[in-house]
Write an enzyme that holds these catalytic residues in place. Structure first.
Site, mmCIF file in Angstrom:
data_model
loop_
_atom_site.group_PDB
_atom_site.id
_atom_site.type_symbol
_atom_site.label_atom_id
_atom_site.label_comp_id
_atom_site.label_asym_id
_atom_site.label_seq_id
_atom_site.Cartn_x
_atom_site.Cartn_y
_atom_site.Cartn_z
ATOM 1 N N HIS A 209 -4.516 -3.343 6.705
ATOM 2 C CA HIS A 209 -4.334 -3.628 5.279
ATOM 3 C C HIS A 209 -5.696 -4.083 4.731
ATOM 4 O O HIS A 209 -5.945 -5.259 4.496
ATOM 5 C CB HIS A 209 -3.275 -4.719 5.072
ATOM 6 C CG HIS A 209 -3.244 -5.205 3.648
ATOM 7 N ND1 HIS A 209 -2.772 -4.450 2.621
ATOM 8 C CD2 HIS A 209 -3.671 -6.363 3.086
ATOM 9 C CE1 HIS A 209 -2.888 -5.113 1.484
ATOM 10 N NE2 HIS A 209 -3.446 -6.282 1.744
ATOM 11 N N ASP B 25 0.842 -1.201 0.000
ATOM 12 C CA ASP B 25 0.000 0.000 0.000
ATOM 13 C C ASP B 25 0.881 1.256 0.000
ATOM 14 O O ASP B 25 0.597 2.235 -0.698
ATOM 15 C CB ASP B 25 -0.907 -0.012 1.238
ATOM 16 C CG ASP B 25 -1.597 -1.356 1.399
ATOM 17 O OD1 ASP B 25 -2.432 -1.689 0.553
ATOM 18 O OD2 ASP B 25 -1.255 -2.090 2.353
HETATM 19 P P1 NAI Z 1 -2.376 -18.187 -3.510
HETATM 20 O O1 NAI Z 1 -3.751 -18.713 -3.272
HETATM 21 O O2 NAI Z 1 -1.804 -18.184 -4.880
HETATM 22 O O3 NAI Z 1 -1.347 -18.985 -2.572
HETATM 23 C C1 NAI Z 1 -1.588 -19.226 -1.223
HETATM 24 C C2 NAI Z 1 -0.885 -20.503 -0.859
HETATM 25 O O4 NAI Z 1 -0.997 -20.673 0.553
HETATM 26 C C3 NAI Z 1 -1.501 -21.747 -1.502
HETATM 27 O O5 NAI Z 1 -0.501 -22.513 -2.135
HETATM 28 C C4 NAI Z 1 -2.110 -22.491 -0.324
HETATM 29 O O6 NAI Z 1 -2.109 -23.902 -0.485
HETATM 30 C C5 NAI Z 1 -1.173 -22.041 0.803
HETATM 31 N N1 NAI Z 1 -1.694 -22.271 2.142
HETATM 32 C C6 NAI Z 1 -2.975 -22.230 2.582
HETATM 33 N N2 NAI Z 1 -3.030 -22.552 3.878
HETATM 34 C C7 NAI Z 1 -1.770 -22.803 4.276
HETATM 35 C C8 NAI Z 1 -1.181 -23.185 5.506
HETATM 36 N N3 NAI Z 1 -1.928 -23.422 6.585
HETATM 37 N N4 NAI Z 1 0.154 -23.362 5.563
HETATM 38 C C9 NAI Z 1 0.912 -23.159 4.477
HETATM 39 N N5 NAI Z 1 0.416 -22.806 3.285
HETATM 40 C C10 NAI Z 1 -0.908 -22.620 3.181
HETATM 41 O O7 NAI Z 1 -2.391 -16.736 -2.873
HETATM 42 P P2 NAI Z 1 -1.349 -15.535 -3.087
HETATM 43 O O8 NAI Z 1 -1.803 -14.695 -4.217
HETATM 44 O O9 NAI Z 1 0.024 -16.063 -3.080
HETATM 45 O O10 NAI Z 1 -1.645 -14.681 -1.757
HETATM 46 C C11 NAI Z 1 -1.339 -15.192 -0.471
HETATM 47 C C12 NAI Z 1 -1.959 -14.309 0.597
HETATM 48 O O11 NAI Z 1 -1.382 -13.014 0.587
HETATM 49 C C13 NAI Z 1 -3.469 -14.095 0.460
HETATM 50 O O12 NAI Z 1 -4.040 -14.187 1.750
HETATM 51 C C14 NAI Z 1 -3.570 -12.679 -0.050
HETATM 52 O O13 NAI Z 1 -4.804 -12.089 0.284
HETATM 53 C C15 NAI Z 1 -2.429 -12.046 0.690
HETATM 54 N N6 NAI Z 1 -1.929 -10.776 0.148
HETATM 55 C C16 NAI Z 1 -1.518 -9.841 1.046
HETATM 56 C C17 NAI Z 1 -0.997 -8.641 0.629
HETATM 57 C C18 NAI Z 1 -0.550 -7.620 1.623
HETATM 58 O O14 NAI Z 1 -0.194 -6.529 1.192
HETATM 59 N N7 NAI Z 1 -0.538 -7.885 2.915
HETATM 60 C C19 NAI Z 1 -0.882 -8.328 -0.795
HETATM 61 C C20 NAI Z 1 -1.308 -9.393 -1.673
HETATM 62 C C21 NAI Z 1 -1.823 -10.568 -1.190
#
Ligand code: NAI
Length: 359
Positions: free
Chosen positions: A212, A184
């Protein structure tokens, strides 16, 4: 389930080589955990880590990759690709679905994996699923990680997940936990740079206050921009208060949703870049005269934000420790927006504590 490869031989060759030239001496490897390692953010992030973009070109790494059991096949492919990158700094890559393996002796934890929101899922149910994950990972940090581990939470709802993890790891200082609001922060810098037609590098000291989420408050009251070599106030240069107090704020607040609308996937490249900026600053400190935004534990004093929330503040970092940027004057416009996002976080916290107590 356990995949691993080791390139000890190659790394020891590098150590031998660098021992002859102290200026390029390699340090001891550090152990860095990435969760959600089979996901899309990790796919960018792991490249940056392996390439030395975060810890530097002289810092060997052991990368530990955690994901859930059904993703192990995908993770195997990620490990193959990492191997094929032939990164000189990677001593070892360990892929696992077991917390006791993942959290063992780590120096840094980048917690990206979380439960995504499914269609029709209530906010409360999402929070509950994530409290379960971050309670368990907090307990694993407490039990297996080094006590000086730095923990960065990315998975949403990032602030409250971070609070849950911190509360579940009582033996690790609260100040070692932070959540990502740097994306952000970078979005705010980029919007100002675009408006003033300068490089994003010329814009500094923007602030993201609070959660966030779409209640976050991107604030440029104290931001500076370099114009023709001179440091100026962003407000004076933009000369459009209604844009700064209106469209600028909503653009940053809703940027994540706009990316999802366009890409049908959430921000991954920019999230990865922001994680790198955040972790690099924790490791090496912030620049002179510069502050950055990070979700950190509130103490009840700074900027009158209620204590015990993971709230995004302006911070400076030195010797791997952050401190609040104190004493910035806050006008009424800012105060209202800072309180609104604090209220949302307090409500999230209340729900999370309820779930924590019932687990
Ligand atoms: P994605 O869905 O492509 O990958 C998430 C991965 O986490 C998947 O491989 C899933 O199997 C794994 N996962 C789920 N539960 C788990 C657990 N208990 N232990 C280990 N791995 C687990 O999602 P992406 O795009 O990589 O985003 C990940 C997270 O980051 C989302 O929650 C998203 O909202 C968040 N995010 C946060 C941002 C921020 O600025 N704070 C910015 C962009 C995304």
């Amino acid at each position: 389930w356990f995949v691993g490869y080791s390139s000890r031989h190659r790394a020891s060759q590098q150590t031998l080589k660098s021992n002859r030239d102290p200026s390029t001496a390699m340090s001891e490897p550090i152990r860095v955990l990435v969760t959600g390692a089979a996901g899309q953010i990790a796919y960018s992030l792991l490249y940056n880590l392996g390439n030395g973009d975060v810890f530097g070109k002289n810092q060997p790494l052991i990368l530990v990759l955690l994901d859930i059991t059904p993703m192990m096949k995908v993770l195997e492919g990620v490990v193959m690709e990492m191997e094929d990158c032939a990164f000189g700094l990677l001593k070892e890559v360990i892929a696992t679905d077991k917390e006791e393996v993942a959290f063992k002796d780590i120096d840094v934890a980048i917690l990206v994996g979380s439960m995504p929101r499914r269609e029709g899922m209530e906010r409360k149910d999402l929070l509950k699923a994530n409290v379960k994950i971050f309670k368990s990972q907090g307990a694993a940090l407490d039990k297996y990680a080094k006590k000086n581990v730095k923990v960065v939470v990315v998975g949403n709802p990032a602030n409250t997940n971070c609070l849950t993890a911190a509360k579940s790891a009582p033996s690790i200082p609260r100040s070692n936990f932070s959540c990502l609001t740097r994306l952000d922060h970078n979005r705010a810098r980029a919007q100002i740079a675009k408006r003033l037609q300068v490089s994003a590098n010329d814009v500094k000291n923007v602030i993201i206050w609070g959660n966030h989420s779409s209640t976050q408050y991107p604030d440029v009251t104290h931001a500076k921009v370099k114009v023709q070599g001179k440091e100026c106030e962003v407000y004076d240069e933009v000369k459009d208060d209604s844009w700064l107090k209106g469209e600028f704020i909503t653009t940053v607040q809703q940027r994540g949703a706009a990316v999802i609308m366009a890409r049908k996937l959430s921000s991954a490249m920019s999230a990865s870049k922001a994680i790198c900026d955040h972790v690099r600053d924790i490791w090496y400190g912030t620049g002179e005269g510069e502050f950055v935004s990070m979700g950190v534990i509130s103490d009840g004093n700074s900027y009158s934000i209620p204590e015990d929330l993971i709230y995004s503040f302006p911070v400076v970092i030195k010797n791997k420790c952050w401190s609040f940027v104190e004493g910035l004057p806050i006008n009424d416009f800012s105060r209202d927006k800072m309180d609104l996002t604090a209220k949302e976080l307090a409500e999230e916290k209340e729900t999370a504590i309820e779930f924590l107590a019932s687990m």
